[in-house]
Design an enzyme around this catalytic site. Structure first.
Site, PDB file in Angstrom:
ATOM      1  N   THR A 374       0.869  -1.183   0.000  1.00 48.14           N
ATOM      2  CA  THR A 374       0.000   0.000   0.000  1.00 48.14           C
ATOM      3  C   THR A 374       0.908   1.235   0.000  1.00 48.14           C
ATOM      4  OG1 THR A 374      -1.810  -1.199   1.004  1.00 48.14           O
ATOM      5  CG2 THR A 374      -1.871   1.163   1.338  1.00 48.14           C
ATOM      6  N   ASP A 416     -10.110  -8.030   2.053  1.00 47.48           N
ATOM      7  CA  ASP A 416     -10.476  -7.173   3.190  1.00 47.48           C
ATOM      8  C   ASP A 416     -11.923  -7.409   3.641  1.00 47.48           C
ATOM      9  OD1 ASP A 416      -8.021  -6.004   3.529  1.00 47.48           O
ATOM     10  OD2 ASP A 416      -8.473  -4.223   2.354  1.00 47.48           O
ATOM     11  N   SER A 445     -11.795  -1.099   5.470  1.00 54.71           N
ATOM     12  CA  SER A 445     -10.376  -0.774   5.317  1.00 54.71           C
ATOM     13  C   SER A 445      -9.788  -0.340   6.649  1.00 54.71           C
ATOM     14  CB  SER A 445     -10.240   0.377   4.317  1.00 54.71           C
ATOM     15  OG  SER A 445      -8.897   0.772   4.196  1.00 54.71           O
ATOM     16  N   GLY A 465       0.344  -0.674   5.883  1.00 53.23           N
ATOM     17  CA  GLY A 465       0.664  -1.618   6.952  1.00 53.23           C
ATOM     18  C   GLY A 465      -0.513  -2.480   7.368  1.00 53.23           C
TER      19      GLY A 465
HETATM   20  O1  DON Z   1      -7.517  -1.243   3.154  1.00 59.32           O
HETATM   21  C1  DON Z   1      -6.827  -1.917   3.917  1.00 59.32           C
HETATM   22  O2  DON Z   1      -6.948  -1.889   5.120  1.00 59.32           O
HETATM   23  C2  DON Z   1      -5.744  -2.802   3.334  1.00 59.32           C
HETATM   24  N1  DON Z   1      -6.093  -3.177   1.990  1.00 59.32           N
HETATM   25  C3  DON Z   1      -4.420  -2.093   3.398  1.00 59.32           C
HETATM   26  C4  DON Z   1      -3.316  -2.993   2.945  1.00 59.32           C
HETATM   27  C5  DON Z   1      -1.970  -2.567   3.349  1.00 59.32           C
HETATM   28  O3  DON Z   1      -1.764  -1.586   4.016  1.00 59.32           O
HETATM   29  C6  DON Z   1      -0.878  -3.452   2.873  1.00 59.32           C
HETATM   30  N2  DON Z   1       0.340  -3.108   3.493  1.00 59.32           N
HETATM   31  N3  DON Z   1       0.816  -3.650   4.368  1.00 59.32           N
END
Ligand code: DON
Length: 578
Positions: A374, A416, A445, A465
């Site tokens: 991300t 998610d 999210s 993260g």
């Molecule tokens: O939206 C979210 O919470 C996740 N898709 C975020 C993913 C993420 O931060 C990946 N990195 N570690």
């Protein structure tokens, strides 16, 4: 120095929409951009120097990240943009999160015995939600920007066409996903060499198909992506590989403009992400509990960390139980943020020992989380406009699926969602009905783009993260409230608790034996991670010192820059007119 109205009695938390805000009208002495890739930071800086505003710069930065940091975000993904307009002091939350395709059913991810088929949520087109970033960029440019979309996308198109040097972080992610990339011809063509091996650091990555798609977006706006030849090619390739997207899914994709969540803690105002992010609600619950615990008056570091962990545990319990897309399920935001709710939670709290998560609920146990991708960027322009944006394709390189000749790498954001209550996702997060997969719904999210606003200090922050995003933002906010510099905030060691699994996760190398013993004395099971995590990007404007400070997380390869915006020839001429 301006005096700022006291927002709240100490700690009083409010879910309010402030139409105007602190700091409206003041201009910073410098502008700043902090992002996860030097090319993206440079693109943002160039747009600001060419007379663009922070929103223009955000479009250019996001587009460049889509090209130069394909592991973290991209046209095939989505994200959230938190905006502050200096002209009227208003805040906006542009939600360009992906949506579930209309034909999706939770059962598609389960085998005949009802067991989750994890692979389908991690790679290939069934893992991918309908992309939101392209529509988000178009809307951001049209509603808030001052420059043509073409000009804003041009630097990204050029780098996609001519290529850029792969850095060590991207090379590692490509190597990690090599087997997945090798399963799909167009992914292999972009990210693997002739021997089928991931491209090495130092080699040049060219993405001519992606350049063409960006060009279509620049020329035709959202129609260039969500209909016409790009959409046709994505649909053909998704459906051939077992996906269920339809032309209507793409045509119906809509960005949502939402009210940011505004929280108060002491004299600070925190402007942050509402549902379908869990970030703002989890932060709000934690701040409410910290206030009741008297956190700010405690000096004992062991007790402070214990308080934070116990508040995290309880707020993540509520995340699992109540949070989802509020357009589809009732999310009891007011009740979760209420002081009475925090009081109830603290009935089971003891300053002396950890509360086992199992005592909070008999819910099933989750596995251990992971994740390092991300992307986040923070921008402040010379007028005081701000952007805090967190964008994602979920795992490093998303679904590892490039949709044919569109060159678009799809997300695996469907992970998610909850596919069955109590079944953990890739971050070990469990959830319930509220976040069950449903056609058209946005997946819950943790992305938490945030502003901190105080009497003399404004900060813009966020990080990737996965499930740890919210606790990183929390620790960052507390450090910023204590006056730490941007560089100190991004470098600080991190710890995390998410209710399940019931362990305190400690970042590798971040905590000495004494800190660990203090936690163990209170009965906290500890898991020392084998690596560091997060990639926080912070901009701080200290108004009392007339200083702008920016920092990129040393764990990543990003770059932060603060600089004086040179007035254009026209502005100089205007200033000379008496
Ligand atoms: O939206 C979210 O919470 C996740 N898709 C975020 C993913 C993420 O931060 C990946 N990195 N570690």
């Amino acid at each position: 120095m301006r005096s700022v109205k006291r927002l709240s009695q100490a700690g009083l938390l409010a879910l309010v929409w402030l139409s105007t805000s602190l700091h409206a009208g003041l201009q910073p002495p410098q502008a700043a951009v902090a992002s996860a890739h030097p090319l993206a930071t440079q693109a943002g800086e160039n747009i600001l120097q060419a007379g663009g505003n922070a929103f223009d710069a955000a479009v250019a930065v996001a587009a460049m990240l889509a090209v130069a940091e394909p592991s973290g975000s991209g046209l095939g993904g989505g994200g959230f943009f938190l905006l502050h307009s200096a002209e009227d002091g208003r805040k906006h939350f542009l939600d360009a999160r992906e949506t579930a395709p209309a034909a999706i059913r939770a059962a598609m991810y389960l085998d005949e015995e009802g067991r989750p088929q994890r692979e389908l949520l991690r790679r290939g087109p069934l893992a991918a939600g309908i992309p939101g970033l392209p529509a988000g960029l178009v809307q951001l440019a049209q509603e808030f920007g001052s420059m043509p979309l073409k000009q804003l996308l041009e630097p990204a198109i050029r780098v996609a066409q001519e290529g850029f040097e792969i850095d060590a972080k991207l090379a590692r992610t490509m190597a990690y996903r090599e087997a997945d990339l090798a399963s799909y011809a167009h992914s292999a063509a972009v990210f693997l060499d002739e021997q089928g091996e991931a491209l090495a650091a130092g080699t040049t990555l060219k993405q001519p198909d992606l350049a063409r798609t960006l060009q279509k977006l620049a020329t035709f706006g959202r129609a260039g992506f969500y209909s016409g030849s790009v959409a046709d090619e994505m649909l053909r390739s998704v459906r051939n590989a077992g996906g269920v997207w339809t032309a209507e899914d793409l045509r119906n994709y809509a960005v949502k403009m939402r009210r940011p969540l505004v929280l108060g803690f002491g004299d600070w105002q925190i402007v942050t992400a509402p549902p379908p992010s869990s970030g703002g609600l989890v932060l709000g619950e934690i701040f409410q509990m910290l206030d009741l615990m008297g956190f700010t008056t405690v000096e004992d570091m062991g007790l402070r960390r214990h308080m934070l962990i116990e508040a995290m545990r309880r707020a993540y319990f509520d995340r699992a139980r109540y949070m989802g897309d509020a357009d589809y399920v009732p999310v009891p935001s007011r009740r979760l943020l209420a002081r009475e709710h925090a009081q109830q939670w603290l009935e089971s709290y003891s300053p002396r020992h950890a509360t086992p998560s199992a005592e909070l609920s008999p819910e099933p146990i989750a596995s251990v989380g992971m994740g390092m991708n991300t992307t986040h960027f923070s921008i402040l322009d010379g007028q005081g406009n701000r952007v805090s944006a967190t964008l994602s394709i979920n795992f490093g390189l998303g679904a590892a699926f490039v949709a044919g000749r569109s060159g678009v790498l799809l997300n695996n954001e469907m992970d998610d969602f909850v596919i069955a209550p109590g079944v953990p996702n890739g971050y070990g997060l469990v959830g319930g009905e509220a976040n069950l997969v449903e056609p058209g719904k946005r997946m819950l999210s943790s992305m938490t783009p945030t502003f901190l606003e105080g009497a003399e200090r404004v900060a813009i922050l966020g990080t990737p993260g996965g499930s740890r995003i919210i606790t990183m933002v929390l620790l960052g906010l507390l450090d910023l409230m204590e006056g730490r510099s941007a560089a100190e905030v991004v470098a600080a060691p991190r710890f995390h608790h998410q209710y399940l699994p019931d362990v305190v996760q400690l970042e590798q190398g971040g905590f000495d034996d004494e800190a660990k013993e203090l936690l163990q004395l209170r009965g906290h099971p500890i898991k020392e991670l084998s690596r560091q995590y997060g990639n926080m990007q912070v901009v701080v404007w200290d108004q009392d010192k007339a200083k702008v400070d920016a920092a990129a997380d040393p764990r990543g390869v990003g770059r932060a820059s603060s600089f004086v915006v040179r007035p254009s020839i026209e502005q100089q001429a205007l200033e000379l007119i008496p």
